[in-house]
Design an enzyme around this catalytic site. Structure first.
Site, PDB file in Angstrom:
ATOM      1  N   GLU A   1       0.467  -1.650  -0.022  1.00 18.02           N
ATOM      2  CA  GLU A   1      -0.112  -0.358  -0.002  1.00 18.02           C
ATOM      3  C   GLU A   1       1.262   1.235  -0.041  1.00 18.02           C
ATOM      4  OE1 GLU A   1      -3.524  -0.125   2.376  1.00 18.02           O
ATOM      5  OE2 GLU A   1      -3.930   1.897   2.650  1.00 18.02           O
ATOM      6  N   ARG A   2       0.762   2.096  -1.018  1.00 23.96           N
ATOM      7  CA  ARG A   2       0.841   3.867  -0.671  1.00 23.96           C
ATOM      8  C   ARG A   2       2.834   3.095  -0.776  1.00 23.96           C
ATOM      9  NH1 ARG A   2      -2.997   5.861  -2.339  1.00 23.96           N
ATOM     10  NH2 ARG A   2      -4.286   6.021  -0.734  1.00 23.96           N
TER      11      ARG A   2
ATOM     12  N   GLU B   1     -11.047   4.377   8.896  1.00 25.13           N
ATOM     13  CA  GLU B   1     -10.760   4.053   7.296  1.00 25.13           C
ATOM     14  C   GLU B   1     -11.332   2.363   7.223  1.00 25.13           C
ATOM     15  OE1 GLU B   1      -6.903   5.617   5.647  1.00 25.13           O
ATOM     16  OE2 GLU B   1      -7.808   7.476   5.565  1.00 25.13           O
TER      17      GLU B   1
ATOM     18  N   ARG C   1     -11.886  18.174   9.763  1.00 27.96           N
ATOM     19  CA  ARG C   1     -10.663  16.797   9.855  1.00 27.96           C
ATOM     20  C   ARG C   1      -9.692  16.885  10.626  1.00 27.96           C
ATOM     21  NH1 ARG C   1      -8.394  12.938   5.109  1.00 27.96           N
ATOM     22  NH2 ARG C   1      -7.063  12.391   6.527  1.00 27.96           N
TER      23      ARG C   1
ATOM     24  N   LYS D   1       0.231  11.151  13.753  1.00 30.77           N
ATOM     25  CA  LYS D   1       1.012  11.771  12.422  1.00 30.77           C
ATOM     26  C   LYS D   1       1.168  13.254  12.646  1.00 30.77           C
ATOM     27  CE  LYS D   1      -1.583   8.769   9.383  1.00 30.77           C
ATOM     28  NZ  LYS D   1      -1.842   9.029   8.073  1.00 30.77           N
TER      29      LYS D   1
ATOM     30  N   ASP E   1      -3.391  14.427   6.725  1.00 28.26           N
ATOM     31  CA  ASP E   1      -2.866  13.049   6.192  1.00 28.26           C
ATOM     32  C   ASP E   1      -1.366  13.610   4.892  1.00 28.26           C
ATOM     33  OD1 ASP E   1      -1.904  10.705   5.570  1.00 28.26           O
ATOM     34  OD2 ASP E   1      -3.745  10.489   4.737  1.00 28.26           O
TER      35      ASP E   1
ATOM     36  N   GLU F   1       3.974   9.262  -0.481  1.00 29.73           N
ATOM     37  CA  GLU F   1       2.354   8.911  -1.641  1.00 29.73           C
ATOM     38  C   GLU F   1       2.165  10.872  -1.991  1.00 29.73           C
ATOM     39  OE1 GLU F   1      -0.548   8.185   1.733  1.00 29.73           O
ATOM     40  OE2 GLU F   1      -1.376   8.446   0.735  1.00 29.73           O
TER      41      GLU F   1
ATOM     42  N   TRP G   1     -14.247  12.748   2.412  1.00 30.20           N
ATOM     43  CA  TRP G   1     -12.944  12.669   3.225  1.00 30.20           C
ATOM     44  C   TRP G   1     -12.589  13.572   3.514  1.00 30.20           C
ATOM     45  CZ3 TRP G   1     -10.730   7.274   3.621  1.00 30.20           C
ATOM     46  CH2 TRP G   1     -11.330   6.873   2.350  1.00 30.20           C
TER      47      TRP G   1
HETATM   48  O1  GCW Z   1      -2.397   8.226   3.582  1.00 29.00           O
HETATM   49  C1  GCW Z   1      -3.261   7.334   3.618  1.00 29.00           C
HETATM   50  C2  GCW Z   1      -3.049   6.462   3.105  1.00 29.00           C
HETATM   51  C3  GCW Z   1      -3.633   5.412   3.290  1.00 29.00           C
HETATM   52  C4  GCW Z   1      -2.465   4.701   4.720  1.00 29.00           C
HETATM   53  C5  GCW Z   1      -3.539   5.719   5.716  1.00 29.00           C
HETATM   54  C6  GCW Z   1      -3.327   4.992   7.290  1.00 29.00           C
HETATM   55  C7  GCW Z   1      -2.572   2.278   5.362  1.00 29.00           C
HETATM   56  O2  GCW Z   1      -3.746   7.088   1.928  1.00 29.00           O
HETATM   57  O3  GCW Z   1      -3.067   4.448   2.357  1.00 29.00           O
HETATM   58  O4  GCW Z   1      -3.557   3.493   5.175  1.00 29.00           O
HETATM   59  O5  GCW Z   1      -2.950   6.823   5.567  1.00 29.00           O
HETATM   60  O6  GCW Z   1      -2.420   5.926   7.256  1.00 29.00           O
HETATM   61  O7  GCW Z   1      -3.377   4.253   7.693  1.00 29.00           O
END
Ligand code: GCW
Length: 615
Positions: A117-118, A243, A293, A317, A322, A350, A477
């Protein structure tokens, strides 16, 4: 030195291609030193003295060379530090060296079918055909690369745990996990496993309610079995109620209740529970202008301070949204003094060019760490940019970000320029000055064309590469900028969504007012008219145009500069990177034209310098 133009040695050209197999860090350190000194043609003797456990090391000079004192795996870190310095023609670091963060984690987002993923560097080197399936020699090369910059913990599997990966902790797979842990151990690297909160309900029970005793017993038993095989497992990593992932909300429980239940299963074994705070309403209606958000994580978690067990670590994070090109620090990183916390960074590019465009993360990390209340954060993690491509990262120069992450996690500080130079001197020594310069300006170039004044999510939906200014505007989103013919951005001040009030002073005051808000974040925090005057007198829209014209030129310049390095770079590396710079230049032109046209059509204001903006 043994350069390889397939990029597989990364910054370890002073070592032979095969990483040794050994059972202890001590043995490994001696072997790496023996081979490294021979390859560097150094006549010094290096004695390695084990004195205890621990990650620290000390190098001192002797009449004939050096002595490294340290624990397991400290001596190994000492060995790499010494060889790296010698290969750069520098004196090895003297005195006691200790890591700032006790766990320096790399999170992979690898799926069991071998996709990532990514992932922008090929397939997984851990998983294939729904099994843990790896080449031990490749894993040793990988482990050596990580150990050489001090990374000491990895989670191989995606935090989005989907079947069959929810069975990774079950018998059968555990023996494979153990085999992986056994290879990593001499390199000082521990395993962490991403788990699915609802696992018990797929494996024997009809619920995963954290307050149900059978569920707690299920986790205690399963965890005990895993620790039998892997006694030094670092713990679990969880993405819950985020998610579409299951979590305590399904059972009407809080995150503290869910996390503590898992933490108690880990506690007798000394394990930690990393609980991600990436929790927000991912089904927001774009017509809803009240929900904001970036406020979500703080609103959800901060009232629960003091409720988490001491082996729970909230993983946050760096930004509240994000992993965008430019975000302020997450306010949660300043909060919850009675809770353990980890900073989560993203190495996988990403939103920062996907390892096609150059984006060296060092300066971003420097900015983050410099402003982080370090005393309030105990651990650090980054989402991996690695895959099975021969050069690990797809883009050879993206290795520099991984290198910088490891150094940052060890030092508890990021000196982006110094780390870039170290990487370039060991990886592309004949062009190290030029490459360091290119790395250092890459982020600013990318930001100029892809993230005007801190607006995020102007990317194409799903893929997240290339421009699409309204791609997410009418989606679910919660990532809106709400541009109309007068203005753009979200007012997050105390007159607007009130997000700024989540920060302590003086940050709150700084961000709250457009006159004091850093310009790079202006449209992250404020909604402003296109003719809003910037500090240097330009209008906001003019600044956006200028940045995009400059950014596209910057990408052209990177390409031109790379072409001049042709004779200083191994051919394979040169060609691989060249084709990426060509794609980047095309991508930057696309961003320039799409964003400029978008702002022009919205505002009706032309470019003061008369450059071409497609009407
Ligand atoms: O940045 C987003 C991504 C998802 C990712 C999510 C996360 C693993 O688009 O692909 O899923 O964050 O951090 O959980």
């Amino acid at each position: 030195m043994g350069f390889r133009s397939d990029g597989s040695l990364a910054w370890l050209a002073y070592l032979p291609g095969e990483a040794p197999s050994a059972t202890t860090s001590m043995e490994l350190a001696r072997e790496e030193l023996r081979q490294g000194l021979r390859q560097l043609r150094r006549a010094e003797t290096v004695d390695v003295i084990a004195d205890g456990q621990g990650q620290a090391y000390a190098i001192s000079k002797t009449d004939t060379g050096y002595v490294i004192n340290g624990g397991e795996p400290g001596v190994l870190y000492g060995a790499y530090a010494l060889l790296s310095a010698l290969s750069r023609g520098e004196q090895p670091p003297e005195g006691l060296r200790e890591p700032h963060f006790p766990l320096r984690i790399l999170n992979h987002w690898d799926n069991m079918d071998g996709t990532i993923e990514r992932g922008y560097a090929g397939r997984s080197f851990f998983f294939k055909k729904n099994h843990l399936s790896f080449d031990p020699a490749r894993i040793r090369q990988y482990a050596r690369m990580l150990a050489s910059v001090g990374i000491n913990c990895i989670s191989p599997n995606n935090v989005n745990v989907r079947p069959p990966m929810d069975g990774l902790l079950m018998q059968g797979n555990v023996s494979e996990l153990k085999a992986l842990a056994d290879i990593l151990r001499p390199f000082g690297i521990r395993l962490l496993v991403s788990i699915d909160f609802s696992m018990p309900s797929h494996h024997g029970l009809n619920t995963a309610d954290p307050l149900n005793e059978e569920v707690a017993a299920w986790w205690a038993r399963t965890t005990g079995e895993v620790y039998c095989a892997i006694p030094d497992l670092a713990g679990y990593l969880v993405k819950a109620d985020s998610e579409y992932r299951p979590g305590p909300f399904t059972y009407g429980r809080t995150h503290a209740q869910g996390a503590n239940m898992l933490a108690r299963a880990l506690k007798p074994h000394g394990g930690l529970l990393f609980w991600r705070c990436f929790v927000y309403n991912h089904k927001q209606d774009w017509r809803d202008t009240v929900t904001d958000r970036p406020k979500a994580a703080f609103e959800h978690y901060s009232p629960q301070d003091g409720q988490f067990d001491d082996n729970v670590v909230l993983q946050i994070k760096n930004g509240p949204l994000d992993f965008q090109v430019r975000e302020p620090l997450s306010p949660l990183l300043f909060a919850m003094p009675r809770t353990r916390k980890a900073l989560e960074l993203q190495l996988a590019q990403e939103y920062t060019g996907q390892q096609i465009d150059l984006f060296y993360h060092g300066p971003q990390y420097e900015d983050i760490i410099e402003h982080l209340p370090l005393g309030n954060i105990q651990y650090i993690a980054a989402v991996s940019n690695l895959g099975d491509d021969s050069n690990w990262c797809g883009h050879d120069l993206a290795q520099a970000s991984l290198y910088a992450y490891g150094r940052t996690a060890w030092e508890g500080a990021c000196r982006a320029q110094e780390f870039a130079r170290e990487w370039a001197q060991t990886t592309l020594p004949e062009a190290s000055e030029e490459v360091t310069g290119m790395l250092m300006r890459s982020g600013a170039v990318y930001e100029q064309y892809a993230a005007p004044l801190g607006i995020g999510f102007l990317v194409r939906p799903n893929s997240h590469y290339g421009p699409s200014p309204e791609g997410y505007e009418f989606d679910l989103w919660g990532t809106y900028h709400r541009a109309n013919q007068h203005e753009i951005g979200i007012d997050r001040s105390t007159n607007g969504s009130g997000y700024t009030a989540q920060y302590p002073q003086p940050l709150m005051g700084l961000y709250n007012n457009p006159d004091t808000c850093p310009e790079k974040l202006l449209l992250f925090f404020h909604r402003l008219p296109y003719d809003h005057p910037m500090a240097d007198g330009r209008s906001l829209v003019q600044r956006v145009y200028d940045d995009h014209f400059e950014g596209a030129l910057g990408a052209e310049d990177l390409l031109a500069q790379w072409k001049q390095l042709k004779n200083k770079i191994p051919e394979g590396t040169y060609e691989r990177v060249l084709s990426r710079f060509e794609r980047q230049a095309a991508n930057a032109r696309e961003w320039r034209d799409v964003i400029n046209t978008y702002f022009y059509r919205k505002s009706g204001i032309g470019d003061a310098r008369g450059r071409l903006i497609h009407p």
